[in-house]
Write a protein that holds these residues in place. Structure first.
Motif, PDB file in Angstrom:
ATOM      1  N   SER A 178       3.519   2.732  -7.251  1.00  0.00           N
ATOM      2  CA  SER A 178       3.226   1.900  -6.084  1.00  0.00           C
ATOM      3  C   SER A 178       3.756   2.582  -4.833  1.00  0.00           C
ATOM      4  O   SER A 178       4.966   2.819  -4.709  1.00  0.00           O
ATOM      5  CB  SER A 178       3.871   0.512  -6.233  1.00  0.00           C
ATOM      6  OG  SER A 178       3.782  -0.207  -5.014  1.00  0.00           O
ATOM      7  N   LEU A 179       2.862   2.903  -3.924  1.00  0.00           N
ATOM      8  CA  LEU A 179       3.281   3.507  -2.660  1.00  0.00           C
ATOM      9  C   LEU A 179       4.183   2.554  -1.892  1.00  0.00           C
ATOM     10  O   LEU A 179       5.211   2.961  -1.321  1.00  0.00           O
ATOM     11  CB  LEU A 179       2.046   3.863  -1.820  1.00  0.00           C
ATOM     12  CG  LEU A 179       2.315   4.348  -0.385  1.00  0.00           C
ATOM     13  CD1 LEU A 179       3.104   5.650  -0.400  1.00  0.00           C
ATOM     14  CD2 LEU A 179       0.996   4.514   0.369  1.00  0.00           C
ATOM     15  N   LEU A 180       3.848   1.265  -1.875  1.00  0.00           N
ATOM     16  CA  LEU A 180       4.619   0.288  -1.125  1.00  0.00           C
ATOM     17  C   LEU A 180       6.052   0.192  -1.635  1.00  0.00           C
ATOM     18  O   LEU A 180       7.010   0.215  -0.850  1.00  0.00           O
ATOM     19  CB  LEU A 180       3.942  -1.079  -1.189  1.00  0.00           C
ATOM     20  CG  LEU A 180       4.663  -2.222  -0.465  1.00  0.00           C
ATOM     21  CD1 LEU A 180       4.812  -1.898   1.020  1.00  0.00           C
ATOM     22  CD2 LEU A 180       3.927  -3.542  -0.666  1.00  0.00           C
ATOM     23  N   LEU A 181       6.229   0.097  -2.959  1.00  0.00           N
ATOM     24  CA  LEU A 181       7.579   0.000  -3.520  1.00  0.00           C
ATOM     25  C   LEU A 181       8.379   1.267  -3.274  1.00  0.00           C
ATOM     26  O   LEU A 181       9.594   1.217  -3.014  1.00  0.00           O
ATOM     27  CB  LEU A 181       7.505  -0.295  -5.014  1.00  0.00           C
ATOM     28  CG  LEU A 181       7.037  -1.709  -5.401  1.00  0.00           C
ATOM     29  CD1 LEU A 181       6.966  -1.843  -6.919  1.00  0.00           C
ATOM     30  CD2 LEU A 181       7.974  -2.764  -4.817  1.00  0.00           C
ATOM     31  N   ALA A 182       7.721   2.408  -3.340  1.00  0.00           N
ATOM     32  CA  ALA A 182       8.414   3.677  -3.092  1.00  0.00           C
ATOM     33  C   ALA A 182       8.902   3.749  -1.652  1.00  0.00           C
ATOM     34  O   ALA A 182      10.048   4.152  -1.384  1.00  0.00           O
ATOM     35  CB  ALA A 182       7.490   4.844  -3.407  1.00  0.00           C
ATOM     36  N   VAL A 183       8.052   3.356  -0.730  1.00  0.00           N
ATOM     37  CA  VAL A 183       8.434   3.376   0.687  1.00  0.00           C
ATOM     38  C   VAL A 183       9.548   2.374   0.951  1.00  0.00           C
ATOM     39  O   VAL A 183      10.544   2.670   1.621  1.00  0.00           O
ATOM     40  CB  VAL A 183       7.205   3.090   1.584  1.00  0.00           C
ATOM     41  CG1 VAL A 183       7.639   2.868   3.027  1.00  0.00           C
ATOM     42  CG2 VAL A 183       6.213   4.232   1.507  1.00  0.00           C
ATOM     43  N   LEU A 184       9.422   1.142   0.435  1.00  0.00           N
ATOM     44  CA  LEU A 184      10.420   0.097   0.667  1.00  0.00           C
ATOM     45  C   LEU A 184      11.778   0.463   0.084  1.00  0.00           C
ATOM     46  O   LEU A 184      12.816   0.312   0.743  1.00  0.00           O
ATOM     47  CB  LEU A 184       9.943  -1.222   0.068  1.00  0.00           C
ATOM     48  CG  LEU A 184       8.830  -1.966   0.815  1.00  0.00           C
ATOM     49  CD1 LEU A 184       8.384  -3.183   0.003  1.00  0.00           C
ATOM     50  CD2 LEU A 184       9.316  -2.403   2.192  1.00  0.00           C
ATOM     51  N   GLY A 185      11.789   0.941  -1.144  1.00  0.00           N
ATOM     52  CA  GLY A 185      13.056   1.280  -1.794  1.00  0.00           C
ATOM     53  C   GLY A 185      13.773   2.420  -1.092  1.00  0.00           C
ATOM     54  O   GLY A 185      14.991   2.359  -0.864  1.00  0.00           O
ATOM     55  N   ALA A 186      13.029   3.468  -0.766  1.00  0.00           N
ATOM     56  CA  ALA A 186      13.644   4.606  -0.090  1.00  0.00           C
ATOM     57  C   ALA A 186      14.171   4.211   1.288  1.00  0.00           C
ATOM     58  O   ALA A 186      15.286   4.580   1.682  1.00  0.00           O
ATOM     59  CB  ALA A 186      12.625   5.740   0.039  1.00  0.00           C
TER      60      ALA A 186
END
Length: 365
Positions: A253-261
């Protein structure tokens, strides 16, 4: 009005400037600060003293900022209640321009809020200007605009006028060398002061050979606020990018990767910027600053996500797309944090820049 001249290892241009001022304004007080020039320059300062100047000396070189603050301290203690015009000792400020800045300070006293206005003598950098000076002023103007959103024609001018009420604040601003004068501009808005510019001639004698400016060391001091921000942002960027790559592998998930980082990197970035980068970062309670910061982070995150998505849609791989998005938002992030997030107390006056072509050049006390 008082004229303040910091001087380090001056040549005969300094006594020549004093004689020119004395011919035009015999009774104006002149304060000269010998910034640790040494015994070999005693004759020059004796000549200056013989023309009725107050000369302040100390043992070793401390820097232009220290010399100016020493002069302001002497004026506050011995000549209170007068505006001050600061000029350089190397003959590159014409008498007519010194008087023009002094007249602008005097005129402002009669205007509402004029006692809070700093006056800059702004050069237009036309004619035979050394490349170092032209490039330095262009770079500093661009960085100052990035940091504050304000446009000032000449951020490096040494010809400046200050009303008497501003002297205590002038003594409190940090910096002992060339960075001091830029810090005055950076902090004026936070302290409630406005800035006015008047046109002066661009004069460089012998290609500015008399300057004691050290390109590397002094540039680093002047650009320190932005350099610290870039270092902080680069560290956060590296952390964010590493976490983004790791999470991209672990979650589909691009969204989860961006949010977590971003959650981790923004927390680190906030702590560094508040405690290290911005001078007024700790003036506001951490809770209020944190709310502002993470509101900004949320907006930038949304824009960041949109840019990455757009770049990927255009066929750019995830990692290059992220790098491009971060670079795009870097300038926006610095400007907002400097002007809004860590701004300390609110400004009381807006910056104003006006062309001043008044020919009335009489100094009044």
């Amino acid at each position: 009005m008082i004229i303040l001249i910091p001087a380090y290892e001056p040549d005969r241009k300094l006594p020549a400037l004093i004689r020119t001022i004395r011919d035009a304004e015999p009774w104006v007080p002149i304060v000269v600060v010998d910034d640790g020039s040494g015994p070999q320059y005693r004759e020059v300062f004796d000549d200056v003293r013989a023309h009725g100047c107050h000369v302040i000396s100390y043992g070793h070189n401390r820097g232009k900022g220290f010399a100016l603050k020493t002069g302001f301290g002497f004026i506050a203690d011995n000549l209170p209640g007068h505006g001050v015009v600061c000029a350089d000792s190397d003959g590159q400020h014409r008498l007519s321009d010194i008087l023009r800045v002094a007249e602008a300070v005097r005129r402002n006293r009669a205007e509402p809020g004029g006692w809070t206005t700093m006056v800059l003598g702004s050069r237009n950098f036309t004619g035979d200007v050394p490349a170092r000076s032209r490039l330095g002023n262009t770079a500093t103007k661009a960085l100052f605009t990035l940091a504050t959103g304000e446009r000032i024609p000449d951020t490096q001018t040494g010809l400046r006028g200050y009303p008497a009420a501003m002297v205590p604040w002038l003594r409190s601003v940090r910096g002992d060398r060339y960075e001091y004068e830029l810090n005055l501009l950076l902090e004026a808005r936070h302290a409630g002061y406005s800035i006015e510019s008047v046109d002066i001639a661009t004069v460089y004698l012998d290609h500015n050979s008399g300057s004691h400016f050290r390109p590397l060391a002094d540039s680093a001091r002047i650009y320190a606020p932005l350099l610290k921000f870039l270092a902080s942002s680069f560290t956060a960027f590296l952390l964010d990018t590493i976490l983004f790559v790791v999470l991209s592998v672990l979650v589909d998930s691009l969204l989860l990767a961006v949010l977590g980082a971003r959650a981790v990197s923004s927390s680190v970035n906030f702590l560094v910027n508040r405690n290290v980068v911005f001078a007024h970062g700790r003036d506001i309670p951490a809770g209020a600053t944190g709310l502002r910061y993470f509101s900004l982070a949320a907006v930038l995150l949304a824009v960041n996500f949109g840019l990455i998505w757009a770049f990927e849609a255009a066929g750019i791989a995830a990692l290059p797309a992220k790098i491009m998005a971060e670079i795009t938002l870097l300038a926006v992030s610095f400007a907002v944090q400097q002007r809004w997030l860590f701004a300390g107390k609110a400004a009381k006056g807006a910056l104003k820049t006006r062309d001043e072509r008044s020919e009335n050049t009489h100094i009044r006390a």
